[in-house]
Design a protein around this motif. Sequence first.
Motif, PDB file in Angstrom:
ATOM      1  N   GLU A  70      39.640  32.987  52.909  1.00  0.00           N
ATOM      2  CA  GLU A  70      39.333  34.599  53.396  1.00  0.00           C
ATOM      3  C   GLU A  70      40.027  35.530  52.741  1.00  0.00           C
ATOM      4  O   GLU A  70      39.197  36.804  52.292  1.00  0.00           O
ATOM      5  CB  GLU A  70      39.384  34.316  54.856  1.00  0.00           C
ATOM      6  N   LEU A 107      39.670  26.281  49.300  1.00  0.00           N
ATOM      7  CA  LEU A 107      39.736  26.237  50.739  1.00  0.00           C
ATOM      8  C   LEU A 107      38.659  24.949  51.067  1.00  0.00           C
ATOM      9  O   LEU A 107      37.402  24.913  51.011  1.00  0.00           O
ATOM     10  CB  LEU A 107      39.036  27.344  51.473  1.00  0.00           C
ATOM     11  N   ASP A 128      38.236  21.559  56.482  1.00  0.00           N
ATOM     12  CA  ASP A 128      38.898  21.576  57.627  1.00  0.00           C
ATOM     13  C   ASP A 128      39.760  23.041  57.656  1.00  0.00           C
ATOM     14  O   ASP A 128      40.589  23.171  58.760  1.00  0.00           O
ATOM     15  CB  ASP A 128      39.809  20.480  57.490  1.00  0.00           C
ATOM     16  N   GLY A 129      39.609  23.939  56.928  1.00  0.00           N
ATOM     17  CA  GLY A 129      40.425  25.029  56.876  1.00  0.00           C
ATOM     18  C   GLY A 129      41.780  25.025  55.994  1.00  0.00           C
ATOM     19  O   GLY A 129      42.415  26.125  55.944  1.00  0.00           O
ATOM     20  N   SER A 130      42.264  23.947  55.625  1.00  0.00           N
ATOM     21  CA  SER A 130      43.383  23.991  54.778  1.00  0.00           C
ATOM     22  C   SER A 130      43.033  24.444  53.384  1.00  0.00           C
ATOM     23  O   SER A 130      42.056  24.284  52.874  1.00  0.00           O
ATOM     24  CB  SER A 130      44.008  22.512  55.081  1.00  0.00           C
TER      25      SER A 130
END
Length: 470
Positions: A168, A199, A202-204
Amino acid sequence: MVEAIPNAIVLVDRERRIRLVNRKAEELFGYAREDLLGATVETLIPTRFREGHPRQVDDFFTRPETRAMGAGRDLFGRRKNGEEVPIEIGLSPIDTAEGLCTLAAIIDITERKRAQERFELVVEASPSAMIMIDAARRIRLVNRRAEEMFGYARAEFLGQPIEMLVPERYRAGHPGHVASFSSRPEARPMGAGRELFGLRKDGSEMPVEIGLTPIDAPDGHYVVASIIDITERRRSEDELRRSNAELEQFAYVASHDLQEPLRMVANYTELLAQRYAGQIDDRADKYIRYASDGARRMQRLVADLLAYSRVGSQGKPLVPVEAEQVLQAVTHALQRLLRESGGLVESDPLPRVSADEGQLHQLLQNLISNAIKFRSEAAPRVRITARPQGQRWLFQVSDNGIGIDMQYAQRVFQMFQRLHELGRYEGSGIGLAIAKRIVERHGGTIWIDSAPGQGSTVSFTLLAARAEGA
């Protein structure tokens, strides 16, 4: 005129009857001209597509305009022998004496399809994640490794903006980076000098390296990104960095703490030699002399080890330094050695570099001292030059000494390595190892060119100092 066109041309009326073909159409479909004229155009269409074709023809005549047929779909033609051929078709409305007709320009894209299939096979087999995006930054192709790396199924990638794989905090600036690449499209690594992260679903996040390659295709411009997950490499580098730091600290502490007991051993063996020389016997004198010499050599080794460890543990930040002034300080410090050996140090004007001034002093002093130490029968002559090499300066320290065989060119930069028997030349054999460590700490490289009896040239690179305000 139609015969001269390199594509297959088929003219079709509202009843889907073929009214005209050219020689290229005969060759493509395998029919003689008389076999096609008056036949329905479905003759050239595979059976599985024939049922819906009349409706598509009606749609075209309802809105007659020049356009590609079947945009976004794979199109196939059917030859006389039943074989299918992948094609592209451009449609144009034509007013004729018999009414409005459709002119179809047909291209055989068999070779292009084969090339595309080979490309996709190569991409699929790649050990790196491969992602192809279009000019709108939409993902058009991914391989199995990309699915594994980012955690998305293939269908979840396709058509999505590439920013879905960008953390992000970097997304706002990413379109600008893509536009910058598109303005100068060439194969190159992405984000040289910056840390890059991907990215996962799962956001990791994971650290990555990315290579970019532009591709020009008939349907537009694309960019293929080859992505490597460097998590394990980064973990290994961090572990190695920690281990090296611990070793440096150990070497520093060990060598520092050894100095005092060694000084005591050396002092007392000297006292033994002075007070009891000749009072016991020749053998005792010899043993005391051995012990005293060994203690002194050990002191030199420990002092050199301490100096080696200090390069990493006590180095100062790199700042703009005038190499010319540092050389003047070095030659002043070596005045006695130069006078006793009859040596002479010459140099071109030296530049301003980014360096730790104390370590640059030590580097030049080690190299000049080595040149004087390993001199031939002639008086030692040392010449120092520097020339620009991109964003760096290439320094060269040349002498007229005894030289070495190039088979030892790597060995001379290792710790405590000697090419001559013990006692012939002073020192512990760590001078060039320290020089190498200093240069590498400054982000440069160092090497030697030499030949027995012809002197040596030690070359090393240092970063140029940044201009004021840069």
